[in-house]
Design a protein around this motif. Structure first.
Motif, PDB file in Angstrom:
ATOM      1  N   THR A  19      17.556  48.004 -46.685  1.00 44.60           N
ATOM      2  CA  THR A  19      18.412  46.980 -47.298  1.00 44.60           C
ATOM      3  C   THR A  19      19.195  46.188 -46.258  1.00 44.60           C
ATOM      4  N   GLY A  20      19.801  46.903 -45.307  1.00 47.92           N
ATOM      5  CA  GLY A  20      20.618  46.231 -44.306  1.00 47.92           C
ATOM      6  C   GLY A  20      19.829  45.732 -43.118  1.00 47.92           C
ATOM      7  N   GLY A  21      18.699  46.382 -42.828  1.00 48.48           N
ATOM      8  CA  GLY A  21      17.911  46.027 -41.653  1.00 48.48           C
ATOM      9  C   GLY A  21      16.732  45.132 -41.968  1.00 48.48           C
ATOM     10  N   ASP A 209      23.037  34.891 -47.799  1.00 46.04           N
ATOM     11  CA  ASP A 209      24.340  35.560 -47.877  1.00 46.04           C
ATOM     12  C   ASP A 209      24.158  37.045 -47.533  1.00 46.04           C
ATOM     13  N   TYR A 210      24.847  37.524 -46.485  1.00 47.03           N
ATOM     14  CA  TYR A 210      24.647  38.894 -46.025  1.00 47.03           C
ATOM     15  C   TYR A 210      25.048  39.926 -47.077  1.00 47.03           C
ATOM     16  N   ARG A 211      25.900  39.543 -48.016  1.00 43.43           N
ATOM     17  CA  ARG A 211      26.368  40.484 -49.037  1.00 43.43           C
ATOM     18  C   ARG A 211      25.312  40.759 -50.104  1.00 43.43           C
ATOM     19  N   THR A 224      26.586  46.503 -48.183  1.00 39.58           N
ATOM     20  CA  THR A 224      27.613  45.569 -47.723  1.00 39.58           C
ATOM     21  C   THR A 224      28.832  46.313 -47.182  1.00 39.58           C
ATOM     22  N   VAL A 225      29.216  47.389 -47.831  1.00 38.52           N
ATOM     23  CA  VAL A 225      30.351  48.188 -47.362  1.00 38.52           C
ATOM     24  C   VAL A 225      30.095  48.704 -45.951  1.00 38.52           C
ATOM     25  N   VAL A 226      28.892  49.198 -45.699  1.00 40.86           N
ATOM     26  CA  VAL A 226      28.556  49.729 -44.374  1.00 40.86           C
ATOM     27  C   VAL A 226      28.512  48.609 -43.337  1.00 40.86           C
ATOM     28  N   LEU A 227      27.937  47.477 -43.700  1.00 42.62           N
ATOM     29  CA  LEU A 227      27.892  46.352 -42.761  1.00 42.62           C
ATOM     30  C   LEU A 227      29.302  45.882 -42.407  1.00 42.62           C
TER      31      LEU A 227
END
Length: 267
Positions: A19-21, A209-211, A224-227
């Protein structure tokens, strides 16, 4: 119990790497990272083992460009099973292959971190996804090899299918407050099992949007919290967002602005 907790941790970090990567960092370039952290994210991605990032990005950019058409690798119009996992059980159509060749993947092809993963994929995926999570419980707290192996396989399957729900359930079930003219929806079940990727109508409206979630809504949005946490250390920076005025305008034009405002009382 220790092995279950360990595999739960592997599930969380592996899911975050997708998800983040693979998704928010490498496919959509919604934020930037320091190079050592990028190598770290690449290794976490190997724990998840969902193709190389190079292939993952190609398929997902194709999905966004031709969403829910015959040029979409996991076209949701072909049904729940196909969009969830059926597309991985058959060869890509000629149209998907043809359109895939037209994509600009220069940033991925010139990324030494991702090319390193592609070059040594067999060893990296084999070690990070299967060997390491099996051996650590055996060596560190005396878990049986049989239990460690099968719990790790369960962890892998759960992470894999949690990610796939974004392609299937989030394109077929839910509501569309931002754009009623597309198939992607807002789906809380998907957000729960995928680490925050279920705000999909929003994401297809504002993919940069990164979120990947409405108006900064971090409810169920673990990624999003971790980022945001990593950003405090300076490892993550230049995070792109859509401003509230732009979001409300989009909802007024093609969605249901009353639902957006109702869910976001701070606007």
């Amino acid at each position: 119990m220790a092995t279950i907790i360990f595999d739960l941790l592997m599930h969380i970090v592996g899911g975050f790497s997708i998800t983040g990567g693979a998704h928010r960092l490498w496919t959509h370039r919604t934020y930037k990272v320091k190079k050592p952290f990028e190598y770290f994210m690449m290794f976490l991605n190997c724990i998840a083992f969902q193709q190389t990032v190079v292939n993952w990005v190609r398929d997902h950019r194709l999905h966004h460009k031709y969403s829910d058409t015959d040029a979409d690798p996991h076209n949701a119009r072909r049904g729940l099973f196909y969009s969830h996992i059926g597309w991985l059980c058959v060869k890509k159509s000629d149209l998907v292959k043809e359109r895939g060749k037209t994509l600009d993947l220069s940033d991925i092809e010139n990324n030494p971190v991702l090319q390193f993963q592609k070059k040594y994929a067999f060893f990296l995926f084999g070690f990070a996804c299967f060997v390491m999570p099996t051996v650590i419980p055996v060596l560190c707290w005396g878990e049986s090899l049989n239990t460690a192996w099968h719990l790790n396989l369960l962890r892998y399957v759960l992470t894999f299918h949690g990610s796939l729900t974004v392609n299937s359930f989030a394109h077929l079930y839910g509501y569309k407050p931002y754009d009623e003219n597309i198939m992607p929806t807002e789906n809380y079940f998907v957000s729960t099992v995928s680490g925050g990727e279920g705000f999909h109508n929003y994401h297809h409206s504002f993919p940069w949007d990164y979120r990947a979630a409405e108006l900064g809504n971090n409810n169920l949005n673990f990624t999003t919290v971790v980022l945001d946490l990593f950003a405090k250390f300076g490892w993550v920076y230049d995070m792109k967002t859509a401003n509230p005025e732009m979001i409300i305008s989009k909802a007024k034009t093609s969605g249901d602005v009353t639902k957006v405002i109702e869910k976001n009382k701070n606007i």
